[in-house]
Enzyme design. Structure first.
Site, PDB file in Angstrom:
ATOM      1  NE  ARG A  85      -2.568   0.874   3.559  1.00 14.55           N
ATOM      2  CZ  ARG A  85      -3.252   0.564   4.663  1.00 14.55           C
ATOM      3  NH1 ARG A  85      -4.488   0.094   4.558  1.00 14.55           N
ATOM      4  NH2 ARG A  85      -2.711   0.709   5.855  1.00 14.55           N
ATOM      5  CE  LYS A 187      -2.687   4.546   7.151  1.00 13.23           C
ATOM      6  NZ  LYS A 187      -4.136   4.552   7.395  1.00 13.23           N
ATOM      7  CD  GLU A 223     -11.972   5.532   4.239  1.00 16.81           C
ATOM      8  OE1 GLU A 223     -11.528   4.830   5.151  1.00 16.81           O
ATOM      9  OE2 GLU A 223     -11.314   5.800   3.223  1.00 16.81           O
TER      10      GLU A 223
HETATM   11  C1  LIG Z   1      -5.242   3.722   7.648  1.00 19.03           C
HETATM   12  C2  LIG Z   1      -6.656   3.993   7.278  1.00 19.03           C
HETATM   13  C3  LIG Z   1      -7.670   3.030   7.442  1.00 19.03           C
HETATM   14  C4  LIG Z   1      -7.436   1.702   8.121  1.00 19.03           C
HETATM   15  O1  LIG Z   1      -6.588   0.858   7.425  1.00 19.03           O
HETATM   16  P1  LIG Z   1      -5.918  -0.407   8.149  1.00 19.03           P
HETATM   17  O2  LIG Z   1      -4.997  -0.938   7.127  1.00 19.03           O
HETATM   18  O3  LIG Z   1      -7.009  -1.348   8.478  1.00 19.03           O
HETATM   19  O4  LIG Z   1      -5.248   0.112   9.369  1.00 19.03           O
HETATM   20  C5  LIG Z   1      -8.937   3.334   6.981  1.00 19.03           C
HETATM   21  N1  LIG Z   1      -9.222   4.524   6.424  1.00 19.03           N
HETATM   22  C6  LIG Z   1      -8.286   5.479   6.274  1.00 19.03           C
HETATM   23  C7  LIG Z   1      -8.664   6.771   5.656  1.00 19.03           C
HETATM   24  C8  LIG Z   1      -6.978   5.238   6.688  1.00 19.03           C
HETATM   25  O5  LIG Z   1      -6.060   6.196   6.536  1.00 19.03           O
END
Ligand SMILES: *Cc1c(COP(=O)(O)O)cnc(C)c1O
Length: 344
Positions: A85, A187, A223
């Site tokens: 990722r 991210k 989300e």
């Molecule tokens: C990091 C993150 C998540 C959660 O991802 P995981 O890999 O499960 O920790 C969900 N939404 C956003 C916007 C994020 O930055």
């Protein structure tokens, strides 16, 4: 098997805050290549005032945890997916990706060096691992940097839920998290910068989180600021929203696998209309930090959507998902091939 005892900290009382540990990992990118990387002790970073990260926010990050299992090993959970990722985040931000295999090795190296900071099994605390990358040389005309820093810091964090997971109340936000074809699926630090204003406002109003809808039509569930959403239907199906602007949560992907292969549930990863949310009986937020936070209510401009699971405890299906995934993570249940990465 770890022979280094955890430090004598009050692990159960730790919050989710930064505490410097002994070592951090750093690798520099210069003249078109990454150097060998090393562990360093200085927690501070010195950069030129005009570094690309300061001017144009060229930065991305990851988050994962290391912890001790029942049988005394130090492990982390699916770091290869974080590596991939971060690779994808870097590509979208015109940064040189840090090689996926080296990412996993660097995580192991920095956790091993900070072994005494990995909390004891059963304490609920974990060692939070934060890999990040920044454009580090000076840039004033808008363009990507030529030099980069890939770093990993680790810091012990307390149990996310002190005294059990109580359902939270979230609100439908009037702000957007991510645009169609934007950066919602990576991210990037910038996704968090612009979420600070709406989250501070939401907290002032007494809500735990913002639920974002798709910015194009405001009809579909995306989300929250930092976690994906999961829903359970009346007949026990796990439903998770699908969209190109949702961050692909590793916890969510793992929960979908666990639901199907461990619990024999039906799983649907599809577009979820906001108008169908009242039909679900359970709702939760999922991410590395808490694994699952149960949602009791969603406030839509004063109108409440109340889930059948209520405000007292996790719903039964989400509880089962939570117990199964955390059981796999902690070594109480057998893990699928490749999910648990042993550090010692
Ligand atoms: C990091 C993150 C998540 C959660 O991802 P995981 O890999 O499960 O920790 C969900 N939404 C956003 C916007 C994020 O930055």
């Amino acid at each position: 098997m770890s022979v280094v005892e955890p430090k004598n900290l009050d692990w159960g009382k730790l919050g989710f805050a930064y505490m410097p540990t002994d070592y951090r990992y750093v690798s520099y990118y210069k003249d078109g290549k990454w150097d060998d990387g090393q562990l360093v002790t200085d927690p501070n970073v010195t950069l030129n005032e005009c570094a690309c990260v300061f001017q144009y926010s060229q930065s991305c990050f990851e988050g994962l945890k290391a912890y001790r299992t029942k049988d005394g090993h130090i492990v982390c959970f699916r770091p290869d997916l974080n590596a991939q990722r971060m690779h994808d985040s870097a590509v979208r931000l015109e940064m040189p990706p840090f090689p996926v295999d080296r990412f996993v090795e660097a995580v192991k190296q920095v956790v091993k060096a900070n072994e005494a900071w990995v909390p004891p099994y059963g304490s609920g605390a974990t060692l939070y691992i934060r890999p990040y990358m920044i454009g580090s040389n000076s840039v004033i005309g808008v363009k990507p940097a030529d030099e980069y820093m890939f770093r990993i810091l680790v810091t012990p964090v307390g149990p996310y839920f002190k005294g059990g997971a109580k359902p939270i109340v979230i609100k439908v936000s009037d702000y957007d998290r991510a645009a169609p074809h934007g950066t919602g699926n990576i991210k990037a630090g910038l996704n968090y910068a612009m979420s600070l204003y709406p989250i501070v406002k939401a907290h002032e109003e007494g809500f735990a989180e913002n639920m974002y809808l798709d910015s194009g039509t405001r009809t579909k569930v995306e989300e929250t600021g930092g976690a994906n959403m999961i829903f359970i239907t009346k007949d026990g199906t796990l439903v998770t929203p699908k969209s190109d602007s949702i961050l692909p949560s590793i916890t969510r992907r793992s929960l979908c696998y666990v639901a199907e292969h461990y619990l024999g549930m039906k799983v649907e990863h599809r577009e979820v209309l906001f108008s169908e949310v009242p039909n679900f009986v359970e709702c939760g937020l999922c991410g590395t930090a808490a694994v699952i936070s149960p949602v009791g209510k969603i406030n839509d401009h004063g109108k409440e959507i109340c889930f059948a699971s209520g405000m007292e405890k996790m719903g039964p299906t989400i509880q089962k998902l939570y117990d199964t995934l955390t059981g796999i993570q902690m070594g109480r249940l057998e893990a699928p091939e490749g999910w648990i990465c042993k550090i010692d």
